[in-house]
Design a protein around this motif. Sequence first.
Motif, PDB file in Angstrom:
ATOM      1  N   UNK A 203      44.078  46.211  45.741  1.00 62.65           N
ATOM      2  CA  UNK A 203      44.012  46.585  46.760  1.00 62.65           C
ATOM      3  C   UNK A 203      43.946  45.613  47.823  1.00 62.65           C
ATOM      4  N   UNK A 204      42.843  44.440  47.658  1.00 66.26           N
ATOM      5  CA  UNK A 204      42.558  44.163  49.319  1.00 66.26           C
ATOM      6  C   UNK A 204      41.987  44.815  49.755  1.00 66.26           C
ATOM      7  N   UNK A 205      42.695  44.970  51.196  1.00 67.80           N
ATOM      8  CA  UNK A 205      41.931  45.445  52.788  1.00 67.80           C
ATOM      9  C   UNK A 205      43.258  45.816  53.145  1.00 67.80           C
ATOM     10  N   UNK A 206      44.118  46.966  51.875  1.00 66.36           N
ATOM     11  CA  UNK A 206      45.491  46.650  52.357  1.00 66.36           C
ATOM     12  C   UNK A 206      45.187  48.405  52.748  1.00 66.36           C
ATOM     13  N   UNK A 207      43.916  49.146  52.824  1.00 62.17           N
ATOM     14  CA  UNK A 207      44.035  50.584  52.788  1.00 62.17           C
ATOM     15  C   UNK A 207      43.454  50.443  53.991  1.00 62.17           C
TER      16      UNK A 207
ATOM     17  N   UNK B 204      46.209  37.042  37.887  1.00 62.72           N
ATOM     18  CA  UNK B 204      45.066  36.821  38.077  1.00 62.72           C
ATOM     19  C   UNK B 204      44.960  36.156  39.593  1.00 62.72           C
ATOM     20  N   UNK B 205      45.690  36.428  40.135  1.00 59.19           N
ATOM     21  CA  UNK B 205      45.038  35.993  41.499  1.00 59.19           C
ATOM     22  C   UNK B 205      44.986  37.337  42.293  1.00 59.19           C
ATOM     23  N   UNK B 206      45.477  38.621  42.082  1.00 60.23           N
ATOM     24  CA  UNK B 206      44.786  39.245  42.707  1.00 60.23           C
ATOM     25  C   UNK B 206      43.454  40.317  41.733  1.00 60.23           C
TER      26      UNK B 206
ATOM     27  N   UNK C 292      37.701  38.995  35.076  1.00 57.96           N
ATOM     28  CA  UNK C 292      38.420  39.284  35.892  1.00 57.96           C
ATOM     29  C   UNK C 292      36.473  39.396  36.988  1.00 57.96           C
ATOM     30  N   UNK C 293      36.244  37.848  37.048  1.00 65.71           N
ATOM     31  CA  UNK C 293      34.902  39.073  37.931  1.00 65.71           C
ATOM     32  C   UNK C 293      34.755  36.901  38.625  1.00 65.71           C
TER      33      UNK C 293
END
Length: 519
Positions: A212-216, A151-153, A194-195
């Motif tokens: 993904x967040x900022x992992x890229x 849920x966090x992701x 998820x919104x």
Amino acid sequence: MTGRYPGEVDVAVVGSGPAGAAWARTLHENAPDLRVAVFEVGPVLSAPPGDHVKNIADPQARRRAQRASEGPAAEADGEQPPATVDGRRGRPGTFLLGDGFAAGGTGLPVGAMSSNVGGMGAHWTCACPRPGGTERIGFVEDLDDLLDEAERLLGVSAQALADAPLAGEVRRLLGAALDADRPADRRVQPMPLAVRRDDAGRAHWSGPSVVLGDVLERGVALHPETLVERVLREGNGAVRGIAVRDRRDGTTAEVAARTVVVAADALRTPQLLFASGVRPPALGRYLNDQPQVLLAVRLPNEVLAGDGAEDHGDASTAARTAIDGSSGVSWVPFDDDRHPFHGQVMQMDASPVPRPDLPADRPGAYVGLGWFVAKDVRAQDRVEFDETATDDYGMPAPRVHYELTDVDAERLAAARSAITTAAHALGRLIDDEPIELPAGSSLHYQGTTRMGRSDDGTSVCDVNGEVWGVPGLFVAGNGLIPTETACNPTLTTVALAVGGARHVAKTLAHATLDRKDGS
């Protein structure tokens, strides 16, 4: 480096949908020194990569993004796809299975896939209900902790759209009819979605970019338009990397990897394992597509008159009260004893299954009910792969054997009765009887790489997703789910990906430390 690919990584993730994204994010958060690369057969649609196409404001740009997801045929002709293919209707952003869709039984006439960074997660409805009762995987001991992390992701909220016009009245009417004797957590309620809403009240739907967040930006590499043709193994069977083909120029390369995670989807993950010579007895079996029934209702005039939708006020209020793709979704949860179905209820203006036959007499007047039914899961329902024929990517062609059973017929009859009861509680029925959608409509395919407690021939992998007998090879995605589910699978799938990635991060981090210490 070999061309545009690294010569070696610690973890190669095949597929960039919600499961692959969760693996990449969790690996980086738990072991940031690991070299992680994600390989995706389709193109980047958006900035950031993997964003949901519903966040693309311009309709023409959104359609171009959807078209770019529709596989090799779309790449070849560049035209708008036909409404049907051999009588089979697809959805924007997806492409249908080839001529093997019904190798045995009814098959999956509208079985479909997406090829793009973000996978189906760039096109999904964002519904994230928690599984209940027999839907839950009993041998995953930390399932609730993993669901919390999922849920966090995904950025899940049950309240972000709960104030959408008419949604409160819909829930009130449904609850009065259905909630008696239900456990508190299984009563009619807003659907967890998820919104999120921005400061102006606009909805932003979670694609894998959110996962993904900022992992890229922090070291995880993304390689789009790359077909992974095989998983490579050592003589003892352990993983040693992947063989890839650059779909931009046709060149090939090998990428060494200590761990390979195949998170393609429930049809293409077993395909890649098959192509790699990894063929456990359960591979492709226990295929599960949730049968669906639909029913449309017109809300009573007294309900419509009291919703306040005409009083838009400022821009923020207008964004919240418009009946559009941001409208609320109500949830009728699965409950083993009282309601062994999963119900989604939303205004037809916002439904992913359009009903152009309904009159446009009042925004939000028509409500669609969709009941998902748990399939009678059997080993003989399966996707197999042809040793000689290939699909449009040059991979072994899928051949689907699938049909409903007498048990399924009984469950569908009960679902038709239950959805009719719910519909009568809301207003005037538009359909003469519930509509059963063709097999494949759910897009929630599960079971083809199912996890199990032991290597007894009925599962492909263990609780962490590691394939039996192939050290270092993991699978991820909806295909892992072994239970008979009615609810949307994405939250569970991301939870299982988190569990597998935590395990690998811990194992590889310890191995790296041991190597540095010389032990």
